[in-house]
Design a protein around this motif. Structure first.
Motif, PDB file in Angstrom:
ATOM      1  N   ARG A 114       8.934  -1.683 -12.452  1.00 31.53           N
ATOM      2  CA  ARG A 114       9.229  -2.178 -11.102  1.00 31.53           C
ATOM      3  C   ARG A 114       9.612  -1.000 -10.212  1.00 31.53           C
ATOM      4  NH1 ARG A 114       7.611  -7.151  -9.635  1.00 31.53           N
ATOM      5  NH2 ARG A 114       7.427  -8.347 -11.528  1.00 31.53           N
ATOM      6  N   PHE A 115       9.458  -1.153  -8.905  1.00 28.26           N
ATOM      7  CA  PHE A 115       9.928  -0.116  -7.996  1.00 28.26           C
ATOM      8  C   PHE A 115      11.438  -0.277  -7.807  1.00 28.26           C
ATOM      9  CE2 PHE A 115       5.448  -0.394  -6.693  1.00 28.26           C
ATOM     10  CZ  PHE A 115       5.113   0.936  -6.858  1.00 28.26           C
ATOM     11  N   SER A 116      12.114   0.861  -7.609  1.00 29.63           N
ATOM     12  CA  SER A 116      13.568   0.807  -7.454  1.00 29.63           C
ATOM     13  C   SER A 116      13.944   0.506  -5.996  1.00 29.63           C
ATOM     14  CB  SER A 116      14.166   2.148  -7.860  1.00 29.63           C
ATOM     15  OG  SER A 116      13.721   3.138  -6.964  1.00 29.63           O
ATOM     16  N   ALA A 117      15.225   0.236  -5.786  1.00 31.15           N
ATOM     17  CA  ALA A 117      15.719   0.003  -4.418  1.00 31.15           C
ATOM     18  C   ALA A 117      15.516   1.264  -3.582  1.00 31.15           C
ATOM     19  CB  ALA A 117      17.196  -0.370  -4.472  1.00 31.15           C
ATOM     20  N   GLU A 118      15.629   2.423  -4.237  1.00 36.90           N
ATOM     21  CA  GLU A 118      15.425   3.714  -3.576  1.00 36.90           C
ATOM     22  C   GLU A 118      13.969   3.831  -3.067  1.00 36.90           C
ATOM     23  OE1 GLU A 118      17.445   6.471  -3.290  1.00 36.90           O
ATOM     24  OE2 GLU A 118      15.856   7.810  -2.578  1.00 36.90           O
ATOM     25  N   ASP A 119      13.018   3.393  -3.921  1.00 38.13           N
ATOM     26  CA  ASP A 119      11.598   3.417  -3.525  1.00 38.13           C
ATOM     27  C   ASP A 119      11.375   2.527  -2.300  1.00 38.13           C
ATOM     28  OD1 ASP A 119      10.947   5.020  -5.727  1.00 38.13           O
ATOM     29  OD2 ASP A 119      10.702   3.264  -7.018  1.00 38.13           O
ATOM     30  N   MET A 163       0.846  -1.214   0.000  1.00 41.04           N
ATOM     31  CA  MET A 163       0.000   0.000   0.000  1.00 41.04           C
ATOM     32  C   MET A 163       0.871   1.250   0.000  1.00 41.04           C
ATOM     33  SD  MET A 163      -3.366  -0.357   0.042  1.00 41.04           S
ATOM     34  CE  MET A 163      -4.028   1.086   0.840  1.00 41.04           C
ATOM     35  N   VAL A 164       1.888   1.250   0.870  1.00 44.55           N
ATOM     36  CA  VAL A 164       2.724   2.446   1.000  1.00 44.55           C
ATOM     37  C   VAL A 164       3.552   2.656  -0.276  1.00 44.55           C
ATOM     38  CG1 VAL A 164       4.547   3.546   2.356  1.00 44.55           C
ATOM     39  CG2 VAL A 164       2.750   2.264   3.505  1.00 44.55           C
ATOM     40  N   LEU A 165       4.063   1.559  -0.831  1.00 42.61           N
ATOM     41  CA  LEU A 165       4.854   1.669  -2.070  1.00 42.61           C
ATOM     42  C   LEU A 165       4.071   2.331  -3.209  1.00 42.61           C
ATOM     43  CD1 LEU A 165       6.970  -1.566  -2.644  1.00 42.61           C
ATOM     44  CD2 LEU A 165       7.742   0.779  -2.976  1.00 42.61           C
ATOM     45  N   MET A 166       2.753   2.166  -3.186  1.00 43.09           N
ATOM     46  CA  MET A 166       1.935   2.769  -4.251  1.00 43.09           C
ATOM     47  C   MET A 166       2.148   4.277  -4.336  1.00 43.09           C
ATOM     48  SD  MET A 166      -1.691   0.815  -4.154  1.00 43.09           S
ATOM     49  CE  MET A 166      -1.768  -0.934  -3.855  1.00 43.09           C
ATOM     50  N   GLY A 167       2.498   4.879  -3.211  1.00 42.36           N
ATOM     51  CA  GLY A 167       2.768   6.317  -3.203  1.00 42.36           C
ATOM     52  C   GLY A 167       3.970   6.696  -4.059  1.00 42.36           C
ATOM     53  N   ARG A 168       4.807   5.720  -4.408  1.00 45.49           N
ATOM     54  CA  ARG A 168       6.014   6.003  -5.209  1.00 45.49           C
ATOM     55  C   ARG A 168       5.751   5.857  -6.710  1.00 45.49           C
ATOM     56  NH1 ARG A 168       9.398   9.065  -3.637  1.00 45.49           N
ATOM     57  NH2 ARG A 168      10.942   8.200  -5.054  1.00 45.49           N
ATOM     58  N   THR A 169       4.538   5.488  -7.093  1.00 44.79           N
ATOM     59  CA  THR A 169       4.282   5.186  -8.501  1.00 44.79           C
ATOM     60  C   THR A 169       4.611   6.332  -9.439  1.00 44.79           C
ATOM     61  OG1 THR A 169       2.567   3.677  -7.809  1.00 44.79           O
ATOM     62  CG2 THR A 169       2.543   4.296 -10.114  1.00 44.79           C
ATOM     63  N   SER A 170       4.158   7.545  -9.086  1.00 43.13           N
ATOM     64  CA  SER A 170       4.373   8.656 -10.029  1.00 43.13           C
ATOM     65  C   SER A 170       5.848   9.058 -10.103  1.00 43.13           C
ATOM     66  CB  SER A 170       3.519   9.854  -9.640  1.00 43.13           C
ATOM     67  OG  SER A 170       3.891  10.286  -8.368  1.00 43.13           O
ATOM     68  N   ALA A 171       6.621   8.728  -9.038  1.00 42.28           N
ATOM     69  CA  ALA A 171       8.042   9.077  -9.045  1.00 42.28           C
ATOM     70  C   ALA A 171       8.887   7.983  -9.685  1.00 42.28           C
ATOM     71  CB  ALA A 171       8.508   9.311  -7.610  1.00 42.28           C
ATOM     72  N   ILE A 193      -1.390   7.751   5.548  1.00 36.34           N
ATOM     73  CA  ILE A 193      -0.477   8.879   5.743  1.00 36.34           C
ATOM     74  C   ILE A 193       0.914   8.513   5.214  1.00 36.34           C
ATOM     75  CG2 ILE A 193       0.729  10.270   7.511  1.00 36.34           C
ATOM     76  CD1 ILE A 193      -1.893  10.264   9.098  1.00 36.34           C
ATOM     77  N   ALA A 194       1.352   7.294   5.534  1.00 36.75           N
ATOM     78  CA  ALA A 194       2.674   6.851   5.052  1.00 36.75           C
ATOM     79  C   ALA A 194       2.706   6.833   3.529  1.00 36.75           C
ATOM     80  CB  ALA A 194       2.978   5.454   5.604  1.00 36.75           C
ATOM     81  N   ARG A 195       1.609   6.373   2.910  1.00 40.72           N
ATOM     82  CA  ARG A 195       1.540   6.333   1.442  1.00 40.72           C
ATOM     83  C   ARG A 195       1.672   7.744   0.869  1.00 40.72           C
ATOM     84  NH1 ARG A 195      -3.910   4.250  -1.407  1.00 40.72           N
ATOM     85  NH2 ARG A 195      -4.522   6.366  -0.896  1.00 40.72           N
ATOM     86  N   ALA A 196       1.066   8.718   1.568  1.00 41.99           N
ATOM     87  CA  ALA A 196       1.166  10.105   1.106  1.00 41.99           C
ATOM     88  C   ALA A 196       2.578  10.649   1.338  1.00 41.99           C
ATOM     89  CB  ALA A 196       0.137  10.971   1.825  1.00 41.99           C
ATOM     90  N   LEU A 197       3.191  10.246   2.461  1.00 36.27           N
ATOM     91  CA  LEU A 197       4.524  10.778   2.784  1.00 36.27           C
ATOM     92  C   LEU A 197       5.591  10.322   1.782  1.00 36.27           C
ATOM     93  CD1 LEU A 197       4.665  10.468   6.682  1.00 36.27           C
ATOM     94  CD2 LEU A 197       4.502  12.561   5.329  1.00 36.27           C
TER      95      LEU A 197
END
Lengths: 249, 333
Positions: free
Chosen positions: A109-114, A96-104, A148-152
């Motif tokens: 795939r999500f990066s190690a940074e994400d 759920m929280v990782l979804m917040g990184r989608t636009s970035a 909140i974490a997803r938004a952060l």
């Protein structure tokens, strides 16, 4: 900076919800939006998030009209925490929280940074122990912290929250408010709606009082949330005035 | 666990492809294949049996295996897409009227025009028309778009089913009706290289596009408002996902006719095992759907000497699995 200029809004075939509203929301400040049910608080938040269609050149983000932004650009500037998320699929808290990184993170795939950012934020909101639990199986307060974490993790400069403590028990409400205050102390701008004037006082910062679509008061929370203002805002009968005595008069 | 599951599915699919290549009514051995291969490479003149073997392997069995994998994968992946789009783990490609529209198109081709190429074209057009009609009905009630689309799908499916029933009623019972029934119940017996060569590439491209976009699908499964706040142009992406899923579904109908249940049960079971993350679920659905249909078809064509419609077996296998999965989902803590 978010600037709203003479904004009026009505839903399709509905009455006018917001009337000639003008306000400037600066980076780093906490803004509490108060008003009775249906006064236009949530509508206001959705408008500044670009979720509702508005007249051009009424909302500006960093000086640029809102309608000129693409969705992924807005997601870098404004992060949204909805009132509740009633999911169907049992994603884990980490997913759920990782979804917040989608636009970035445009690659498939999500990066190690994400992943790293997600771990850091989960720790910050004290959810790291729940990272592999199903979102649907955790408590209401924990769910709100996940949102909140997803938004952060969006790394935006404004955190926009729609009644973040809605539906939580008294203890969880204040635990969540404490975390919100800690986030504000880091310099993150927080714009939130609330039905609880005392919670606005707890968070401090600035308050906007909206009544029948009009902005009726705007100023430092501790100065404008008074017993008189609260009774007028919620149309409380004078007999109940005593109930509000814990606010300044 | 999830990466492991994908690898397990790849190994199982590869093993099944190898097995399916050699078993059937005309069985072959690996030695025979190696011998024919050696003969072909060295330019030795092949015996009639070896020629027959080559024909069977490349013109009959391989296209059937590839078709089974592509059809199973596309039904299963489009099922996963629809389930996420409509926030409902119990919907399937049938929900938008795609299969009903494609069936109706095929019925028109068989009964009115008695033409195989036209049957294929009408089937594809019917699938597109089915989803278009669903979207049209949903626009009549813009207040609740997701619910309206589901109702639109029901209306569209009912409409096309009614026309198909009428065509079944007037079809020539000796010539057209058996052909129509076969199409409506699905079969891989008409798999051929020529058909695969023009349907396979767009179908495979659609599949690859969807499988690589699990991350965006996860966001869309959060609902429109949250998806937009998270930076996704949800209306545009929804249209792209639904169109691509419908496209691969309609193409699969041209290849095999209507095969029910795969698009509902395979994603549902895999979601129970692997979780809802579409970054894993979509590739797993593609592999799992292909594997399931290949196993079913291989068993059916090996056990009986006559061709049976495949939907009978997919329904007979999927129904108990689906009932068990519902019970398991309900019972688990």
């Amino acid at each position: 900076m978010i600037e709203v200029r003479d904004l009026s809004f009505s839903y399709h075939r509905g009455g006018q919800i917001l009337k000639n509203l003008s306000v400037v929301l600066a980076p780093g400040e906490v803004v509490n939006i108060l008003g009775s049910n249906g006064c236009g608080k949530t509508t206001f938040l959705k408008i500044i998030l670009g979720l509702l269609p508005i007249e051009p050149a009424t909302v500006f983000i960093n000086g640029q009209p809102l309608e000129q932004f693409k969705r992924h650009q807005l997601a870098h500037l404004l992060a949204y925490v909805p009132q509740a998320h009633n999911g169907i699929f049992n994603y884990t808290v980490r997913e759920m929280v990782l979804m917040g990184r989608t636009s970035a993170s445009p690659w498939y795939r999500f990066s190690a940074e994400d992943e790293k950012k997600t771990r850091t934020v989960l720790k910050r909101v004290r959810l790291n122990a729940l990272a592999d639990r199903s979102y649907l199986e955790i408590s209401g307060g924990e769910k709100q912290l996940v949102l909140i974490a997803r938004a952060l993790v969006q790394d935006s400069s404004f955190l926009i929250m729609d009644e973040p403590v809605n539906g939580l028990d008294y203890g969880n409400q204040f635990r969540l408010l404490t975390i919100i205050r800690e986030l504000a102390d880091t310099g993150l701008a927080i714009v939130l709606t609330t039905h609880h004037p005392e919670q606005a006082v707890f968070l401090g910062g600035r308050a906007l009082l909206i009544k029948n679509g009009h902005l009726v008061a705007d100023g430092p929370t501790d100065q404008i949330i008074t017993a008189d203002a609260v009774t007028r805002l919620y149309d409380l009968p004078p007999a109940l005035l005593d109930q509000t005595k814990h606010f300044a008069s | 666990m999830n990466k492991k599951a994908i690898w397990i599915l790849i190994v199982l699919l590869t093993a099944t492809v190898i097995l399916a290549s050699f078993i059937g009514r005309y069985s072959m051995t690996v030695n025979e294949l190696l011998e024919v291969g050696r003969g072909w490479l060295t330019g030795r003149e092949l015996s009639p049996r070896e020629d027959q073997f080559l024909f069977l392997f490349f013109q009959v069995r391989m296209p059937r295996i590839v078709t089974a994998i592509l059809v199973g994968a596309s039904l299963s992946v489009s099922g996963t897409i629809y389930q996420n789009m409509f926030l409902n783990p119990l919907v399937s490609p049938g929900v938008l009227g795609v299969l009903a529209g494609a069936s109706c198109g095929a019925a028109v081709g068989i009964v009115i025009f008695s033409s195989w190429p036209l049957t294929q074209i009408f089937s594809f057009a019917g699938g597109i028309l089915g989803v278009s009609l669903s979207i049209f009905f949903s626009k009549l009630y813009p207040k609740a778009p997701i619910l309206a689309l589901l109702v639109g799908g029901l209306v569209s499916a009912s409409f096309f089913t009614a026309i198909t029933s009428l065509l079944k009623y007037v079809a020539d019972p000796n010539q057209q009706l058996p052909q129509l029934i076969f199409w409506l119940m699905g079969t891989l017996s008409r798999a051929e290289n020529e058909k695969l060569s023009w349907i396979g590439p767009p179908l495979a491209l659609g599949l690859i596009f969807l499988v690589l976009n699990g991350k965006v699908l996860n966001i869309l499964s959060q609902g429109d408002e949250e998806a937009r706040a998270l930076g996704i142009e949800s209306a545009r992406m929804r249209l792209i996902f639904i169109s691509t899923a419908t496209l691969i579904c309609s193409l699969s109908v041209i290849l095999s006719g209507i095969i029910n249940w795969v698009g509902l049960v395979i994603p549902h079971i895999l979601r129970l095992i692997l979780g809802p993350n579409n970054q894993t679920l979509l590739p797993a659905s593609a592999l799992g759907g292909g594997l399931f249909l290949l196993i079913t078809d291989t068993i059916v064509r090996s056990v009986w000497t006559v061709e049976f419609p495949l939907s009978i077996f997919t329904a007979l296998i999927c129904l108990p699995i689906f009932s068990f999965s519902l019970w398991y989902d309900w019972k688990r803590p």
